[in-house]
Scaffold this active site. Sequence first.
Site, PDB file in Angstrom:
ATOM      1  N   PRO A  10      -1.486  -6.251  -0.160  1.00 15.34           N
ATOM      2  CA  PRO A  10      -1.298  -5.160   0.919  1.00 15.34           C
ATOM      3  C   PRO A  10      -2.524  -5.395   1.972  1.00 15.34           C
ATOM      4  O   PRO A  10      -3.560  -5.672   1.903  1.00 15.34           O
ATOM      5  CB  PRO A  10      -1.565  -3.976  -0.100  1.00 15.34           C
ATOM      6  CG  PRO A  10      -2.193  -4.329  -0.863  1.00 15.34           C
ATOM      7  CD  PRO A  10      -1.545  -5.777  -1.425  1.00 15.34           C
ATOM      8  N   ASN A  11      -1.964  -5.164   3.345  1.00 17.11           N
ATOM      9  CA  ASN A  11      -2.883  -4.870   4.301  1.00 17.11           C
ATOM     10  C   ASN A  11      -3.169  -6.404   5.015  1.00 17.11           C
ATOM     11  O   ASN A  11      -3.668  -6.690   5.986  1.00 17.11           O
ATOM     12  CB  ASN A  11      -4.150  -4.277   4.236  1.00 17.11           C
ATOM     13  CG  ASN A  11      -3.722  -2.680   3.984  1.00 17.11           C
ATOM     14  OD1 ASN A  11      -3.150  -2.014   4.780  1.00 17.11           O
ATOM     15  ND2 ASN A  11      -4.128  -2.003   2.790  1.00 17.11           N
ATOM     16  N   ARG A  18      -7.681  -6.458  12.967  1.00 15.88           N
ATOM     17  CA  ARG A  18      -8.469  -5.516  12.500  1.00 15.88           C
ATOM     18  C   ARG A  18      -9.509  -6.091  11.716  1.00 15.88           C
ATOM     19  O   ARG A  18      -9.357  -6.920  11.018  1.00 15.88           O
ATOM     20  CB  ARG A  18      -7.738  -4.337  11.571  1.00 15.88           C
ATOM     21  CG  ARG A  18      -6.669  -3.613  12.278  1.00 15.88           C
ATOM     22  CD  ARG A  18      -6.910  -2.557  13.134  1.00 15.88           C
ATOM     23  NE  ARG A  18      -5.895  -1.778  13.542  1.00 15.88           N
ATOM     24  CZ  ARG A  18      -5.081  -1.907  14.576  1.00 15.88           C
ATOM     25  NH1 ARG A  18      -5.080  -3.332  15.225  1.00 15.88           N
ATOM     26  NH2 ARG A  18      -3.848  -1.338  15.099  1.00 15.88           N
ATOM     27  N   TYR A  23     -13.214  -9.746   7.503  1.00  9.42           N
ATOM     28  CA  TYR A  23     -12.166 -10.742   7.009  1.00  9.42           C
ATOM     29  C   TYR A  23     -11.960 -11.786   7.973  1.00  9.42           C
ATOM     30  O   TYR A  23     -10.682 -12.571   7.555  1.00  9.42           O
ATOM     31  CB  TYR A  23     -10.641  -9.730   6.943  1.00  9.42           C
ATOM     32  CG  TYR A  23     -10.895  -8.637   5.363  1.00  9.42           C
ATOM     33  CD1 TYR A  23     -11.161  -9.083   4.507  1.00  9.42           C
ATOM     34  CD2 TYR A  23     -10.723  -7.399   5.985  1.00  9.42           C
ATOM     35  CE1 TYR A  23     -11.239  -8.085   3.310  1.00  9.42           C
ATOM     36  CE2 TYR A  23     -10.896  -6.434   5.099  1.00  9.42           C
ATOM     37  CZ  TYR A  23     -11.257  -6.893   3.755  1.00  9.42           C
ATOM     38  OH  TYR A  23     -11.267  -5.919   2.604  1.00  9.42           O
ATOM     39  N   ASN A  74      -3.554 -13.611  -3.107  1.00 11.03           N
ATOM     40  CA  ASN A  74      -4.470 -12.855  -2.881  1.00 11.03           C
ATOM     41  C   ASN A  74      -3.850 -11.375  -3.414  1.00 11.03           C
ATOM     42  O   ASN A  74      -3.111 -10.766  -2.338  1.00 11.03           O
ATOM     43  CB  ASN A  74      -4.981 -12.967  -1.499  1.00 11.03           C
ATOM     44  CG  ASN A  74      -6.137 -12.012  -1.183  1.00 11.03           C
ATOM     45  OD1 ASN A  74      -6.369 -11.072  -1.872  1.00 11.03           O
ATOM     46  ND2 ASN A  74      -6.641 -12.249   0.111  1.00 11.03           N
ATOM     47  N   ALA A  77      -6.047  -5.097  -2.621  1.00  9.14           N
ATOM     48  CA  ALA A  77      -6.591  -4.149  -3.166  1.00  9.14           C
ATOM     49  C   ALA A  77      -6.005  -3.846  -4.743  1.00  9.14           C
ATOM     50  O   ALA A  77      -6.594  -3.276  -5.570  1.00  9.14           O
ATOM     51  CB  ALA A  77      -6.457  -2.676  -2.675  1.00  9.14           C
ATOM     52  N   GLU A  98      -6.165 -17.065  -8.276  1.00  6.40           N
ATOM     53  CA  GLU A  98      -6.519 -15.872  -7.557  1.00  6.40           C
ATOM     54  C   GLU A  98      -7.566 -16.074  -6.635  1.00  6.40           C
ATOM     55  O   GLU A  98      -8.505 -16.757  -6.931  1.00  6.40           O
ATOM     56  CB  GLU A  98      -7.123 -14.852  -8.602  1.00  6.40           C
ATOM     57  CG  GLU A  98      -7.682 -13.584  -7.928  1.00  6.40           C
ATOM     58  CD  GLU A  98      -8.303 -12.637  -8.864  1.00  6.40           C
ATOM     59  OE1 GLU A  98      -8.384 -12.916 -10.044  1.00  6.40           O
ATOM     60  OE2 GLU A  98      -9.012 -11.515  -8.314  1.00  6.40           O
ATOM     61  N   HIS A 100      -9.704 -14.811  -2.790  1.00  6.25           N
ATOM     62  CA  HIS A 100     -10.020 -13.716  -1.883  1.00  6.25           C
ATOM     63  C   HIS A 100     -10.749 -14.172  -0.825  1.00  6.25           C
ATOM     64  O   HIS A 100     -11.774 -15.046  -0.837  1.00  6.25           O
ATOM     65  CB  HIS A 100     -10.985 -12.590  -2.615  1.00  6.25           C
ATOM     66  CG  HIS A 100     -10.323 -12.049  -3.725  1.00  6.25           C
ATOM     67  ND1 HIS A 100      -9.385 -10.761  -3.639  1.00  6.25           N
ATOM     68  CD2 HIS A 100     -10.430 -12.256  -5.170  1.00  6.25           C
ATOM     69  CE1 HIS A 100      -8.885 -10.551  -4.892  1.00  6.25           C
ATOM     70  NE2 HIS A 100      -9.259 -11.322  -5.762  1.00  6.25           N
ATOM     71  N   ARG A 107     -19.533  -6.838  -3.076  1.00  5.63           N
ATOM     72  CA  ARG A 107     -19.070  -5.608  -2.341  1.00  5.63           C
ATOM     73  C   ARG A 107     -19.361  -4.502  -3.261  1.00  5.63           C
ATOM     74  O   ARG A 107     -19.960  -4.378  -4.157  1.00  5.63           O
ATOM     75  CB  ARG A 107     -17.775  -6.032  -1.787  1.00  5.63           C
ATOM     76  CG  ARG A 107     -17.619  -7.306  -0.822  1.00  5.63           C
ATOM     77  CD  ARG A 107     -16.183  -7.467  -0.087  1.00  5.63           C
ATOM     78  NE  ARG A 107     -15.876  -6.086   0.805  1.00  5.63           N
ATOM     79  CZ  ARG A 107     -14.597  -6.080   1.049  1.00  5.63           C
ATOM     80  NH1 ARG A 107     -13.774  -6.848   0.820  1.00  5.63           N
ATOM     81  NH2 ARG A 107     -14.667  -4.791   1.941  1.00  5.63           N
TER      82      ARG A 107
HETATM   83  O1  CA2 Z   1     -11.304 -10.333   0.146  1.00  7.62           O
HETATM   84  C1  CA2 Z   1     -10.131 -10.127   0.031  1.00  7.62           C
HETATM   85  O2  CA2 Z   1      -9.520 -11.164   0.090  1.00  7.62           O
HETATM   86  C2  CA2 Z   1      -9.545  -8.854  -0.586  1.00  7.62           C
HETATM   87  O3  CA2 Z   1      -8.449  -9.162  -1.587  1.00  7.62           O
HETATM   88  C3  CA2 Z   1      -9.091  -8.206   0.697  1.00  7.62           C
HETATM   89  C4  CA2 Z   1      -8.547  -6.770   0.415  1.00  7.62           C
HETATM   90  C5  CA2 Z   1      -9.734  -5.902  -0.531  1.00  7.62           C
HETATM   91  O4  CA2 Z   1      -8.961  -4.667  -0.842  1.00  7.62           O
HETATM   92  C6  CA2 Z   1      -9.979  -6.867  -1.818  1.00  7.62           C
HETATM   93  O5  CA2 Z   1     -10.926  -6.058  -2.548  1.00  7.62           O
HETATM   94  C7  CA2 Z   1     -10.498  -8.292  -1.219  1.00  7.62           C
HETATM   95  C8  CA2 Z   1      -8.065  -5.639   1.458  1.00  7.62           C
HETATM   96  C9  CA2 Z   1      -7.203  -6.567   2.428  1.00  7.62           C
HETATM   97  C10 CA2 Z   1      -7.259  -5.869   3.769  1.00  7.62           C
HETATM   98  O6  CA2 Z   1      -7.138  -6.720   4.810  1.00  7.62           O
HETATM   99  C11 CA2 Z   1      -7.239  -6.176   6.014  1.00  7.62           C
HETATM  100  C12 CA2 Z   1      -7.275  -7.248   7.060  1.00  7.62           C
HETATM  101  C13 CA2 Z   1      -7.592  -6.840   8.239  1.00  7.62           C
HETATM  102  C14 CA2 Z   1      -7.764  -5.587   8.546  1.00  7.62           C
HETATM  103  C15 CA2 Z   1      -7.953  -4.549   7.473  1.00  7.62           C
HETATM  104  C16 CA2 Z   1      -7.540  -5.002   6.416  1.00  7.62           C
END
Ligand code: CA2
Length: 148
Positions: A10-11, A18, A23, A74, A77, A98, A100, A107
């Site tokens: 997700p996201n 963003r 990221y 990946n 969340a 896995e 990230h 974090r």
């Molecule tokens: O560091 C990572 O790859 C995560 O999997 C990213 C997740 C986070 O919840 C994990 O703890 C670590 C969040 C992805 C959100 O991606 C975004 C990308 C651009 C703007 C906002 C969110």
Amino acid sequence: MYRIQIIHGPNLNLLGLREPGIYGTQTLASINEMLTTEAKSLGVTVEAFQSNSEGALVDCLQATFGQKDGIVINPGAYTHTSVALRDAIAAVGLPTVEVHLSNIHKREEFRHHSYIAPVAVGQICGFGAESYRLGLRALVQHLQTTQP
Ligand code: CA2
């Protein structure tokens, strides 16, 4: 030729659009292109899938059974919440790496625990988009060693 499924949770469709401070500036499309290029040089094939929906991610994992040789995921969340994704990975039984973008261990505390790590071959985090490339290389090396 090993067939690798890449899965983005997700996201991650928002990458590059963003929060570039956390990221990075690369879009998901550019990461997928980079992985396709890397796959060619490794002599494997990759197919990428992204969803914000836990159920769709479970469906994608289930569909790898008999069709793919390994998975780079990946879980976003869902890493920290999803018994369903973990069970799906365990059920299909394919070697899974896995990855990230961020170093989840430096974090917030709630990101330190992964439901996925115990059913993965290994975890790579903290290297931005490079985590995916490293994850793909590690998976291919694992497959070459275990299923030559
Ligand atoms: O560091 C990572 O790859 C995560 O999997 C990213 C997740 C986070 O919840 C994990 O703890 C670590 C969040 C992805 C959100 O991606 C975004 C990308 C651009 C703007 C906002 C969110």
